[in-house]
Write an enzyme that holds these catalytic residues in place. Sequence first.
Site, short mmCIF file in Angstrom:
data_model
loop_
_atom_site.label_atom_id
_atom_site.label_comp_id
_atom_site.label_asym_id
_atom_site.label_seq_id
_atom_site.Cartn_x
_atom_site.Cartn_y
_atom_site.Cartn_z
N LYS A 22 0.83 -1.22 0.00
CA LYS A 22 0.00 0.00 0.00
C LYS A 22 0.85 1.26 0.00
O LYS A 22 0.65 2.16 -0.80
CB LYS A 22 -0.91 0.00 1.23
CG LYS A 22 -1.54 1.33 1.55
CD LYS A 22 -2.25 1.29 2.88
CE LYS A 22 -2.53 2.62 3.51
NZ LYS A 22 -1.39 3.43 3.89
N ASN A 23 1.84 1.31 0.88
CA ASN A 23 2.58 2.57 1.04
C ASN A 23 3.51 2.87 -0.12
O ASN A 23 3.97 3.99 -0.27
CB ASN A 23 3.33 2.58 2.38
CG ASN A 23 2.39 2.79 3.55
OD1 ASN A 23 1.20 3.09 3.36
ND2 ASN A 23 2.89 2.62 4.76
N CYS A 116 -5.47 8.36 8.64
CA CYS A 116 -5.76 7.91 10.01
C CYS A 116 -5.41 8.98 11.04
O CYS A 116 -4.39 9.66 10.90
CB CYS A 116 -4.94 6.66 10.32
SG CYS A 116 -5.44 5.22 9.40
N ARG A 121 0.29 14.72 12.59
CA ARG A 121 0.65 14.52 11.20
C ARG A 121 0.88 15.80 10.39
O ARG A 121 0.24 16.04 9.36
CB ARG A 121 -0.36 13.60 10.49
CG ARG A 121 -0.61 12.31 11.25
CD ARG A 121 -1.29 11.25 10.44
NE ARG A 121 -0.35 10.51 9.61
CZ ARG A 121 -0.67 9.45 8.89
NH1 ARG A 121 -1.91 9.02 8.89
NH2 ARG A 121 0.23 8.81 8.18
N ASP A 304 3.64 0.58 12.20
CA ASP A 304 2.40 0.03 11.64
C ASP A 304 2.13 -1.40 12.10
O ASP A 304 1.03 -1.92 11.89
CB ASP A 304 2.44 0.08 10.11
CG ASP A 304 2.36 1.51 9.58
OD1 ASP A 304 2.17 2.43 10.38
OD2 ASP A 304 2.50 1.69 8.35
N ARG A 396 -9.14 0.19 3.60
CA ARG A 396 -8.23 1.13 2.95
C ARG A 396 -6.89 0.49 2.68
O ARG A 396 -6.15 0.93 1.78
CB ARG A 396 -8.01 2.36 3.85
CG ARG A 396 -9.14 3.36 3.82
CD ARG A 396 -8.73 4.65 4.51
NE ARG A 396 -7.32 4.88 4.32
CZ ARG A 396 -6.45 5.17 5.29
NH1 ARG A 396 -6.84 5.29 6.52
NH2 ARG A 396 -5.18 5.35 5.02
C1 UD1 Z 1 4.26 6.77 6.52
C2 UD1 Z 1 3.33 5.61 6.33
C3 UD1 Z 1 2.69 5.21 7.65
C4 UD1 Z 1 3.76 4.96 8.71
C5 UD1 Z 1 4.74 6.12 8.78
C6 UD1 Z 1 5.91 5.83 9.70
C7 UD1 Z 1 2.54 6.05 4.09
C8 UD1 Z 1 1.41 6.45 3.21
N1 UD1 Z 1 2.30 6.02 5.40
O1 UD1 Z 1 3.47 7.86 6.97
O2 UD1 Z 1 1.94 4.01 7.42
O3 UD1 Z 1 3.14 4.80 9.96
O4 UD1 Z 1 5.26 6.41 7.48
O5 UD1 Z 1 6.58 4.70 9.28
O6 UD1 Z 1 3.61 5.72 3.63
N2 UD1 Z 1 6.53 14.54 10.66
C9 UD1 Z 1 6.66 15.88 10.92
N3 UD1 Z 1 6.60 16.76 9.86
C10 UD1 Z 1 6.42 16.34 8.59
C11 UD1 Z 1 6.31 14.95 8.33
C12 UD1 Z 1 6.36 14.07 9.39
O7 UD1 Z 1 6.80 16.29 12.07
O8 UD1 Z 1 6.39 17.18 7.68
C13 UD1 Z 1 6.58 13.57 11.79
C14 UD1 Z 1 5.25 12.85 11.97
O9 UD1 Z 1 4.35 13.62 12.76
C15 UD1 Z 1 5.70 11.56 12.63
C16 UD1 Z 1 7.08 11.30 12.01
O10 UD1 Z 1 7.49 12.54 11.46
O11 UD1 Z 1 5.84 11.75 14.01
C17 UD1 Z 1 7.10 10.25 10.92
O12 UD1 Z 1 6.16 10.58 9.93
P1 UD1 Z 1 6.32 10.13 8.41
O13 UD1 Z 1 7.45 9.19 8.25
O14 UD1 Z 1 6.27 11.35 7.56
O15 UD1 Z 1 4.96 9.34 8.18
P2 UD1 Z 1 4.04 9.34 6.91
O16 UD1 Z 1 4.87 9.47 5.68
O17 UD1 Z 1 2.88 10.26 7.10
#
Ligand code: UD1
Length: 417
Positions: A22-23, A116, A121, A304, A396
Site C-alpha cells: 500500500k505505502n 488515520c 501529522r 504500523d 483502505r
Molecule cells: C508513513 C506511512 C505510515 C507509517 C509512517 C511511519 C505512508 C502512506 N504512510 O506515513 O503508514 O506509519 O510512514 O513509518 O507511507 N513529521 C513531521 N513533519 C512532517 C512529516 C512528518 O513532524 O512534515 C513527523 C510525523 O508527525 C511523525 C514522524 O514525522 O511523528 C514520521 O512521519 P512520516 O514518516 O512522515 O509518516 P508518513 O509518511 O505520514
Amino acid sequence: MKIMEIEGARELSGTIRISGAKNATVALIPAAILTDEEATICNIPEITDTDALCDILEALNVEVKRASESIIINPKNMKNIEIEEQYSKKLRASYYFMGALLGKYHKASMYFPGGCSIGARPIDLHLKGFESLGATVTNEGNKYIVEAEELHGANIYLDIASVGATINIMLAAVRAKGRTVIDNAAKEPEIVNVATFLNNMGAKISGAGTSTIKIDGVDHLHKCFHEVIPDRIEAGTYIIIGALCGNMLKIDNVIPDHIDALLSKLEEMGVELEIGADYVIVSKKDKYKATDIKTAVFPGFATDLQQPFTVLQTQATGKSKTTETIWENRFMHISYLRELGADITVKNQTATIIGPTKLKGAEVVATDLRAGAAMVAAGLTAEGKTTITNVEHILRGYEQIVEKLTNVGAKINLKEI
Ligand code: UD1
C-alpha cells in the site's frame, strides 16, 4: 456502514498470498504523472486507497485503465487543476500529488490530506523541502498552493527521517535543475521502490534506502513498466495472526529482509518460524515469552505493526511493554483490547501488557487502519463472536482481507448495515 463479524478461536492453515505494498502504491500512482507517457504498474493492491488516488487522477483528466492487479496511467491529456478537498481528505497519501504536480508543472493547489488520526501529522518538512527547491507556499485555511518559477537542486536536511517528506521531495526534485541531496532521508523499502520506478522512467536518483539520497534533475521522463513490492505490513500482520491461530500457516510473497525486526521479536517470544526466500510458515504455540518492543524508523520495529503485535503480547506469559515513538496517538486499540479481556495499561507512550489472557469476543471499533488489523487479530484469537465497526479503515489497506482469511479457515464476514 460496513461491519465485520468474526467467530474466533479457529485454527488457520493453508496459504495467504501477500499483495502489493500500500505505502509504495500510494506514492507510485501520483509519481506516474511526472511523465507525459504511459506508465504500467503491476501488483497494485485492490484497496480503497488505490481507488481514491485513481479518482484524483481522473479529476485531473488522466487516463486510467485498471485490470486485475495492474494499472496503466496515461497523463497525455492531463490538466493541472486544483485537487478538491473531497479527494484529498480521503487519504494521507494524496499529499504526494503536491510533489508530483510541483515537479511537473511548477504549481500544485490542493487541500490538506486526510488519513488515520494517529497523531498531528504535520507536513512542515514536505513544505520546507519544496521551499528549498525554490517554491513558495501559500496557505488559505486548509488549502495549500505551492508554486515556483523554476525548481533548482538544493541540499535538504530532514529534522525527522519522514517517509512522506523524503518521497515528496524526491518527486519534486526529479525534474528540477541541478542536484538535490536529501540528508537524514527515510530508508523504508517503499522509498527504494518509488526511486526505482522514477529511475526506470529516466530519473537519476542514487542512494535510496540509505540516509543520503542524491537526485540529479532531468528534463524528461518516459514511459515505463514497474512492479510494486510485497506489502511488509500486510505480511507482518498475517504472520502475527499465524502466531496467534496458525497451524503451519504459510504467508507467501514476502521479502523477509523487510520485516527483520518483527521476525527477531517473534523468535525472541518463542514463535516457531520457517523463513524461506519469499515465504514464512508459522504455527501457534501454547506458551510465549513476554517481550518488549519499541517502534522506530526502518529498519527498526515498524510502528504500523505495533498495534497487531500488542494482541500477541496479550498471549505471552508475564509483563510485556510496547513503546510508540513515531505517532503520539497510536494506542486507540488498547481500550478495545481491554473490552476483549486484555490486561493493558498505558502511561505516556508506553503500554504495559500482562499475560496470558483468554480473550473473549466483544463489540469493538476499528479506530484506524492498523488498530483495525489488531481488532481482526484479536477477534480471530478470542472465544465467541467479535463485531468490528468502522471497518472502512481496514479496507483502505488490506486487500481482500475477508477472502484471504476465509480461505485459511477463519469464520469472518463483511456486512453492510
Ligand atoms: C508513513 C506511512 C505510515 C507509517 C509512517 C511511519 C505512508 C502512506 N504512510 O506515513 O503508514 O506509519 O510512514 O513509518 O507511507 N513529521 C513531521 N513533519 C512532517 C512529516 C512528518 O513532524 O512534515 C513527523 C510525523 O508527525 C511523525 C514522524 O514525522 O511523528 C514520521 O512521519 P512520516 O514518516 O512522515 O509518516 P508518513 O509518511 O505520514
